[in-house]
Design a protein around this motif. Structure first.
Motif, PDB file in Angstrom:
ATOM      1  N   ILE A  64       0.752  -1.059  -0.061  1.00  0.00           N
ATOM      2  CA  ILE A  64       0.248   0.150  -0.053  1.00  0.00           C
ATOM      3  C   ILE A  64       0.781   1.093   0.001  1.00  0.00           C
ATOM      4  CG2 ILE A  64      -0.218   0.067   2.454  1.00  0.00           C
ATOM      5  CD1 ILE A  64      -3.175   1.040   2.262  1.00  0.00           C
ATOM      6  N   ALA A  65       0.647   2.091  -0.929  1.00  0.00           N
ATOM      7  CA  ALA A  65       1.393   3.463  -0.795  1.00  0.00           C
ATOM      8  C   ALA A  65       0.243   4.511  -0.791  1.00  0.00           C
ATOM      9  CB  ALA A  65       1.898   3.877  -2.459  1.00  0.00           C
ATOM     10  N   THR A  66       0.395   5.533   0.137  1.00  0.00           N
ATOM     11  CA  THR A  66      -0.158   6.393   0.591  1.00  0.00           C
ATOM     12  C   THR A  66       0.011   7.934   0.308  1.00  0.00           C
ATOM     13  OG1 THR A  66       0.753   6.648   2.890  1.00  0.00           O
ATOM     14  CG2 THR A  66      -1.450   5.281   2.820  1.00  0.00           C
ATOM     15  N   VAL A  67       1.091   8.060  -0.394  1.00  0.00           N
ATOM     16  CA  VAL A  67       1.741   9.232  -0.786  1.00  0.00           C
ATOM     17  C   VAL A  67       2.225   9.082  -2.198  1.00  0.00           C
ATOM     18  CG1 VAL A  67       1.954  10.519   1.220  1.00  0.00           C
ATOM     19  CG2 VAL A  67       3.591   9.215   0.535  1.00  0.00           C
ATOM     20  N   ASP A  68       2.659  10.132  -3.022  1.00  0.00           N
ATOM     21  CA  ASP A  68       3.152  10.028  -4.358  1.00  0.00           C
ATOM     22  C   ASP A  68       4.988   9.835  -3.741  1.00  0.00           C
ATOM     23  OD1 ASP A  68       0.884  10.360  -5.259  1.00  0.00           O
ATOM     24  OD2 ASP A  68       1.354  12.446  -6.272  1.00  0.00           O
ATOM     25  N   LEU A  69       5.515   8.806  -4.283  1.00  0.00           N
ATOM     26  CA  LEU A  69       6.602   8.343  -3.854  1.00  0.00           C
ATOM     27  C   LEU A  69       7.607   7.987  -5.265  1.00  0.00           C
ATOM     28  CD1 LEU A  69       6.078   6.449  -0.837  1.00  0.00           C
ATOM     29  CD2 LEU A  69       7.042   8.488  -0.751  1.00  0.00           C
ATOM     30  N   PRO A  70       8.759   8.444  -5.299  1.00  0.00           N
ATOM     31  CA  PRO A  70       9.624   7.955  -6.311  1.00  0.00           C
ATOM     32  C   PRO A  70      10.425   6.763  -5.955  1.00  0.00           C
ATOM     33  CG  PRO A  70      10.655   9.712  -5.260  1.00  0.00           C
ATOM     34  CD  PRO A  70       9.350   9.502  -4.573  1.00  0.00           C
ATOM     35  N   VAL A  71       9.935   5.290  -6.503  1.00  0.00           N
ATOM     36  CA  VAL A  71      10.398   4.226  -6.135  1.00  0.00           C
ATOM     37  C   VAL A  71      11.242   3.565  -7.407  1.00  0.00           C
ATOM     38  CG1 VAL A  71       8.725   3.998  -4.701  1.00  0.00           C
ATOM     39  CG2 VAL A  71       8.411   2.901  -6.636  1.00  0.00           C
ATOM     40  N   THR A  72      11.880   2.345  -7.103  1.00  0.00           N
ATOM     41  CA  THR A  72      12.259   1.592  -8.057  1.00  0.00           C
ATOM     42  C   THR A  72      11.812   0.245  -8.076  1.00  0.00           C
ATOM     43  OG1 THR A  72      14.488   2.812  -8.098  1.00  0.00           O
ATOM     44  CG2 THR A  72      14.616   0.792  -9.229  1.00  0.00           C
TER      45      THR A  72
ATOM     46  N   GLY B 287      -4.313   2.425  10.133  1.00  0.00           N
ATOM     47  CA  GLY B 287      -3.879   3.739  10.769  1.00  0.00           C
ATOM     48  C   GLY B 287      -3.553   4.761   9.513  1.00  0.00           C
ATOM     49  N   GLN B 288      -2.503   4.060   8.725  1.00  0.00           N
ATOM     50  CA  GLN B 288      -1.627   4.635   7.932  1.00  0.00           C
ATOM     51  C   GLN B 288      -2.963   5.051   6.822  1.00  0.00           C
ATOM     52  OE1 GLN B 288       0.451   1.972   5.194  1.00  0.00           O
ATOM     53  NE2 GLN B 288       1.836   3.786   4.373  1.00  0.00           N
ATOM     54  N   LEU B 289      -3.836   4.461   6.383  1.00  0.00           N
ATOM     55  CA  LEU B 289      -4.927   4.952   5.432  1.00  0.00           C
ATOM     56  C   LEU B 289      -5.821   5.912   6.166  1.00  0.00           C
ATOM     57  CD1 LEU B 289      -5.618   3.514   2.741  1.00  0.00           C
ATOM     58  CD2 LEU B 289      -7.572   2.266   3.778  1.00  0.00           C
ATOM     59  N   ARG B 290      -5.943   6.031   7.168  1.00  0.00           N
ATOM     60  CA  ARG B 290      -6.739   6.941   7.866  1.00  0.00           C
ATOM     61  C   ARG B 290      -6.380   8.177   7.834  1.00  0.00           C
ATOM     62  NH1 ARG B 290      -7.926   2.550  11.157  1.00  0.00           N
ATOM     63  NH2 ARG B 290     -10.031   2.156  11.709  1.00  0.00           N
ATOM     64  N   GLN B 291      -4.894   8.394   8.011  1.00  0.00           N
ATOM     65  CA  GLN B 291      -4.105   9.673   7.804  1.00  0.00           C
ATOM     66  C   GLN B 291      -4.376  10.383   6.589  1.00  0.00           C
ATOM     67  OE1 GLN B 291      -0.746  10.611   9.982  1.00  0.00           O
ATOM     68  NE2 GLN B 291      -1.173   9.072  11.597  1.00  0.00           N
ATOM     69  N   ILE B 292      -4.550   9.542   5.489  1.00  0.00           N
ATOM     70  CA  ILE B 292      -4.521  10.318   4.249  1.00  0.00           C
ATOM     71  C   ILE B 292      -5.818  10.867   4.021  1.00  0.00           C
ATOM     72  CG2 ILE B 292      -2.854   8.796   3.159  1.00  0.00           C
ATOM     73  CD1 ILE B 292      -5.042   7.635   1.316  1.00  0.00           C
ATOM     74  N   ALA B 293      -6.796  10.559   4.788  1.00  0.00           N
ATOM     75  CA  ALA B 293      -8.210  11.066   4.580  1.00  0.00           C
ATOM     76  C   ALA B 293      -8.324  12.320   5.615  1.00  0.00           C
ATOM     77  CB  ALA B 293      -9.151  10.063   4.934  1.00  0.00           C
ATOM     78  N   LEU B 294      -7.386  12.498   6.583  1.00  0.00           N
ATOM     79  CA  LEU B 294      -7.490  13.644   7.479  1.00  0.00           C
ATOM     80  C   LEU B 294      -6.906  14.667   7.273  1.00  0.00           C
ATOM     81  CD1 LEU B 294      -7.493  11.221  10.793  1.00  0.00           C
ATOM     82  CD2 LEU B 294      -9.592  12.163   9.598  1.00  0.00           C
ATOM     83  N   SER B 295      -7.164  15.789   6.941  1.00  0.00           N
ATOM     84  CA  SER B 295      -6.644  16.811   6.627  1.00  0.00           C
ATOM     85  C   SER B 295      -5.653  17.559   7.441  1.00  0.00           C
ATOM     86  CB  SER B 295      -7.645  17.914   5.933  1.00  0.00           C
ATOM     87  OG  SER B 295      -8.356  18.569   7.313  1.00  0.00           O
ATOM     88  N   GLY B 296      -5.787  17.305   8.807  1.00  0.00           N
ATOM     89  CA  GLY B 296      -4.881  17.745   9.639  1.00  0.00           C
ATOM     90  C   GLY B 296      -3.973  16.865  10.163  1.00  0.00           C
TER      91      GLY B 296
END
Length: 300
Positions: free
Chosen positions: A74-82, A174-183
């Motif tokens: 699961i990725a929750t932000v835009d990340l440069p990966v290989t 917990g990781q998923l919840r944080q991407i939905a919470l603006s603060g």
């Protein structure tokens, strides 16, 4: 898990007819490779990734994530990966899928979900967890809708809602919840990451980024590293190098021109950074990658 994943594999073999197949189900993409692939640099956006056959390796910063049919990523932000496919063959091709994660859909689901104790830690932007039938079964039903496209407009949103619910109840909830919470700290860092991606060619300092995030400089730096596994300047460098590589491969620019275009003042510094990250000089890498795109299977 054997029966659901066997059924899912059979369905994907009917529909994943190319290296990358965009499906009629919004946000659902299928991948197919008949062999191992060269490491490819790409930008992961918020998504759920699942392998139905084969295995894959994803590198973020100094950390290597390996997953297969027993795990999901699961990725929750835009990340440069290989990333590269590490197990595939003509007889048993690599099969995987990704499903976009929409913060608005997650936020709407949270309104009706059971309350949980808030986790104040800043989660990493990339994680791998064990795949269970609770998640695999609705994913299989979502892919099965490709056999009945007339059902997609009505049933796909319902099945995607169940998938998000299972993710929220799982190890990465917990990781998923944080991407939905603006603060949340993750959301604050994500906004700054989006700004860097839009302004990667411009000079900036960490203090200005911290102000943009609404944090103190030490707090911002700590949370940024927790999410991306790199510093803000390292993140910008990787975005610059990814963009420069794209310009050389698809736009035909030479190394010096690509370096200047992405914000480098010194061709020698661009060449050093490029070689450090990709392992070979920029001009030679661009030539090799153009040849590889013609000869090698790929998976993103």
């Amino acid at each position: 898990m054997s029966l659901p994943i066997t059924n899912l594999r059979q369905t994907m073999l009917r529909h994943a007819l190319d290296v990358q197949t965009y499906t009629p189900v919004p946000g659902l993409v299928l991948f197919h490779s008949v062999g191992q692939t060269l490491p490819m640099e790409c930008l992961y956006q918020p998504r759920l990734c699942m392998i139905v056959q084969g295995s894959k390796q994803v590198t973020l910063g100094e950390r290597v994530f390996t997953y297969n049919t027993r795990k999901y990523l699961i990725a929750t932000v835009d990340l440069p990966v290989t990333s590269c496919v590490t197990q595939a063959s003509t007889d048993r091709p690599y099969l995987s899928l990704s499903l976009d994660l929409d913060p608005a859909e997650i936020a709407a689901l949270l309104l009706g979900a059971p309350p949980v104790v808030a986790d104040t830690r800043t989660p990493p932007g990339l994680a791998v967890s064990a795949l269970t039938d609770d998640l695999l079964c609705p994913m299989s039903r979502l892919v099965n809708l490709l056999d009945r496209p007339e059902d997609i407009p009505v049933l796909a949103p319902l099945v995607k809602r169940e998938i998000l619910y299972r993710l929220l109840q799982g190890e990465q909830g917990g990781q998923l919840r944080q991407i939905a919470l603006s603060g949340s700290h993750l959301s604050q860092v994500s906004r700054v990451m989006a700004w860097i991606r839009q302004h990667y060619a411009q000079p900036f300092d960490v203090d200005s980024l911290a102000r943009r995030a609404g944090m103190s400089t030490p707090s911002f730096y700590r949370h940024f590293r927790a999410v991306t596994m790199m510093s803000p300047l390292q993140y910008r460098t990787r975005i610059r190098l990814h963009e420069a590589r794209k310009r050389m491969m698809s736009g035909g620019e030479d190394a010096a021109g690509a370096g200047f275009a992405v914000g480098y003042d010194s061709p020698s510094q661009f060449s050093r950074d490029y070689r450090r990250f990709f392992g070979i000089p920029p001009a030679r890498d661009a030539a090799m990658m153009r040849a590889a795109l013609l000869a090698e299977p790929r998976a993103v």
